[in-house]
Design an enzyme around this catalytic site. Structure first.
Site, short mmCIF file in Angstrom:
data_model
loop_
_atom_site.label_atom_id
_atom_site.label_comp_id
_atom_site.label_asym_id
_atom_site.label_seq_id
_atom_site.Cartn_x
_atom_site.Cartn_y
_atom_site.Cartn_z
N LYS A 5 1.37 4.42 7.10
CA LYS A 5 0.68 5.35 6.19
C LYS A 5 1.30 6.73 6.31
O LYS A 5 2.01 7.03 7.28
CB LYS A 5 -0.82 5.46 6.52
CG LYS A 5 -1.61 4.18 6.34
CD LYS A 5 -1.81 3.83 4.89
CE LYS A 5 -2.63 2.58 4.69
NZ LYS A 5 -1.86 1.36 4.66
N SER B 184 0.81 -1.23 0.00
CA SER B 184 0.00 0.00 0.00
C SER B 184 0.84 1.27 0.00
O SER B 184 0.31 2.35 -0.22
CB SER B 184 -0.96 0.02 1.19
OG SER B 184 -0.26 0.29 2.39
#
Length: 142
Positions: free
Chosen positions: A97, A60
């Site tokens: 993230k 991701s």
């Protein structure tokens, strides 16, 4: 979300190697003699007691140069800031993230536009979020 296993370093640990000098990324130059010793722990770790290593599992964050198998150096003593890359503990799971801090909300942003399944995570009052630590370095395999 990605799975992580943190690894802490002890006070006595070092990772010392020979620094062979500078290498030009332009025109070739004559080789230089081995100069100084390079301690990777001293170079990459600012706060030993609050620094941990994580291995990336998942894709991701590939557009943030975090590929499967890379090692992240994470410092828990650094205050999270807008657009930092961080290990986040959200609703019982770890993920890495980019953190967007807005006046009214926090968003955890993926960095892989080619796979549409990775969506921003918008933190609501229903979520439990701990920004566990800020990524300071990424160790990549050549």
């Amino acid at each position: 979300m990605e799975k992580f296993q943190p690894y802490a370093i002890g006070d006595e640990q070092t990772a010392e190697f020979s620094l062979c000098g500078d290498v030009k990324a332009g025109f070739p130059s004559p080789a230089e003699d081995i100069g100084e010793k390079l301690d990777l722990v001293k170079l990459l770790v600012r706060h030993r007691a609050s620094t941990f290593f994580f291995r990336v599992s998942g894709v991701s964050m590939v557009e943030a140069d975090m590929d499967e198998g890379d090692i992240l150096i994470v410092d828990r003593s650094i205050e999270p800031y807008n657009n930092c890359k961080a290990i986040c503990f959200i609703d019982g799971e770890y993920t890495v993230k980019r953190v967007e801090i807005h006046e009214q909300e926090i968003r955890l942003m993926p960095a892989n536009e080619s796979i549409k399944k990775y969506k921003p995570i918008i933190i609501t009052p229903d979520n439990t979020l701990v920004i566990w630590g800020v990524v300071t370095y990424i160790i990549k395999r050549a």
